[in-house]
Design an enzyme around this catalytic site. Structure first.
Site, mmCIF file in Angstrom:
data_model
loop_
_atom_site.group_PDB
_atom_site.id
_atom_site.type_symbol
_atom_site.label_atom_id
_atom_site.label_comp_id
_atom_site.label_asym_id
_atom_site.label_seq_id
_atom_site.Cartn_x
_atom_site.Cartn_y
_atom_site.Cartn_z
ATOM 1 N N ASP A 67 -32.757 -24.571 21.407
ATOM 2 C CA ASP A 67 -33.121 -24.404 20.005
ATOM 3 C C ASP A 67 -32.334 -23.289 19.328
ATOM 4 O O ASP A 67 -31.631 -22.517 19.987
ATOM 5 C CB ASP A 67 -34.635 -24.145 19.869
ATOM 6 C CG ASP A 67 -35.170 -23.196 20.934
ATOM 7 O OD1 ASP A 67 -34.374 -22.403 21.468
ATOM 8 O OD2 ASP A 67 -36.360 -23.256 21.237
ATOM 9 N N ASN A 136 -48.725 -20.203 22.442
ATOM 10 C CA ASN A 136 -49.478 -21.366 21.956
ATOM 11 C C ASN A 136 -49.131 -22.630 22.736
ATOM 12 O O ASN A 136 -49.462 -23.733 22.310
ATOM 13 C CB ASN A 136 -49.239 -21.575 20.450
ATOM 14 C CG ASN A 136 -47.781 -21.878 20.144
ATOM 15 O OD1 ASN A 136 -46.977 -22.060 21.054
ATOM 16 N ND2 ASN A 136 -47.438 -21.940 18.867
ATOM 17 N N HIS A 138 -46.100 -23.823 23.326
ATOM 18 C CA HIS A 138 -44.907 -24.574 22.924
ATOM 19 C C HIS A 138 -43.829 -24.521 24.002
ATOM 20 O O HIS A 138 -43.769 -23.584 24.804
ATOM 21 C CB HIS A 138 -44.369 -24.117 21.552
ATOM 22 C CG HIS A 138 -43.690 -22.784 21.517
ATOM 23 N ND1 HIS A 138 -43.649 -21.992 20.380
ATOM 24 C CD2 HIS A 138 -42.997 -22.090 22.451
ATOM 25 C CE1 HIS A 138 -42.958 -20.906 20.630
ATOM 26 N NE2 HIS A 138 -42.555 -20.930 21.868
HETATM 27 C C1 F6R Z 1 -36.629 -20.275 23.635
HETATM 28 C C2 F6R Z 1 -37.727 -21.207 23.470
HETATM 29 C C3 F6R Z 1 -39.141 -20.782 23.452
HETATM 30 C C4 F6R Z 1 -39.459 -19.629 24.412
HETATM 31 C C5 F6R Z 1 -40.915 -19.222 24.292
HETATM 32 C C6 F6R Z 1 -41.219 -18.033 25.156
HETATM 33 O O1 F6R Z 1 -35.387 -20.940 23.603
HETATM 34 O O2 F6R Z 1 -37.467 -22.363 23.308
HETATM 35 O O3 F6R Z 1 -39.965 -21.884 23.774
HETATM 36 O O4 F6R Z 1 -39.172 -20.033 25.722
HETATM 37 O O5 F6R Z 1 -41.204 -18.916 22.959
HETATM 38 O O6 F6R Z 1 -40.525 -16.921 24.676
HETATM 39 P P1 F6R Z 1 -40.483 -15.571 25.509
HETATM 40 O O7 F6R Z 1 -39.759 -15.867 26.762
HETATM 41 O O8 F6R Z 1 -39.703 -14.608 24.625
HETATM 42 O O9 F6R Z 1 -41.885 -15.168 25.709
#
Ligand code: F6R
Length: 241
Positions: A67, A136, A138
């Protein structure tokens, strides 16, 4: 589905890097799906060390990131283009032409989404997709929703994600409100998925993803239907299992 528990985030990173290194040794022209955020940083540090020590050769590897923010210049220090260069690409022998991050500034966002999915297919599909998880639930920027979206698409970030990512920006108002993300279908098409989670603030998302019904309000829950998913957790992230 395999779940492996480790004492801390550093061990999770070493384990993930070991699996990715094995993949690249076995198939030097592997296609890797990469993630940004704090979670994969120890993995990338270990991969840099393995590359510098001559254990892993990235010269024939292709990568596709999950992303990118919309409306943020690629040169901005918080863009995922910048993140990947700083945290990994500038320190390993990957060919920059073989690294791909979606364009969050494309004039035609639908065209860019289709182009990105097409580029992954043309490369032969993703061999191993590395994922973090949002608080959440995702994965990529597939936020809680009523449905799972198949292909690459534009996402409106939820307030929880804006708040979680605020730490990288000077002000909350600077955090982009939209992103372009691989869809759940593109992620599920990866031949293998490595889901990494570290820290107490991920424990509830991990519990919901692994223990509650598969449902798009917790997008990571769909991973339970993937035939080859390896989940690497530290003790804190596994605390509510
Ligand atoms: C990053 C992504 C997100 C992160 C998620 C966790 O490319 O797609 O899904 O993996 O937001 O972020 P962190 O690792 O910063 O807690």
């Amino acid at each position: 589905m395999q779940i492996h528990l480790f004492d801390n985030a550093e061990q999770v990173g070493k384990a993930a890097a070991t699996l990715l290194a094995a993949q690249v040794i076995r198939k030097p022209d592997s296609v890797l799906g990469l993630a940004t955020g704090s979670t994969p940083i120890p993995t990338y540090q270990e991969l840099i060390s393995l590359c510098k020590n001559g254990i892993v050769d990235f010269s024939n590897v292709t990568s596709f990131n999950l992303d990118e923010y919309c409306n943020l210049p690629v040169t901005h220090e918080c863009s995922y283009h910048s993140f990947m260069k700083e945290q990994l690409f500038n320190h390993i022998n990957i060919n920059p032409d073989n690294t791909h991050v979606p364009d969050g500034n494309a004039a035609n966002q639908q065209e860019e989404s289709a182009r990105y999915d097409h580029a992954i297919n043309r490369a032969g599909g993703i061999d191993v997709q590395i994922l973090g998880i949002g608080r959440n639930g995702h994965i990529g920027f597939n936020e809680p929703a009523d449905t799972f979206v198949y292909g690459c698409h534009i996402v409106n970030l939820t307030q929880s994600t804006i708040e979680a990512n605020r730490r990288f920006f000077d002000n909350e108002s600077d955090v982009p409100r939209q992103a372009i993300s691989l869809g759940i279908g593109s992620i599920m098409n990866a031949r293998q998925v490595l889901l990494l989670a570290t820290g107490e603030d991920k424990a509830d998302a991990i519990r919901k993803a692994l223990r509650e019904d598969i449902n798009p309000q917790v997008q990571a829950s769909i991973l339970r239907t993937h035939s080859d998913v390896i989940i690497l957790l530290d003790k804190a992230a596994a605390g509510l299992l």
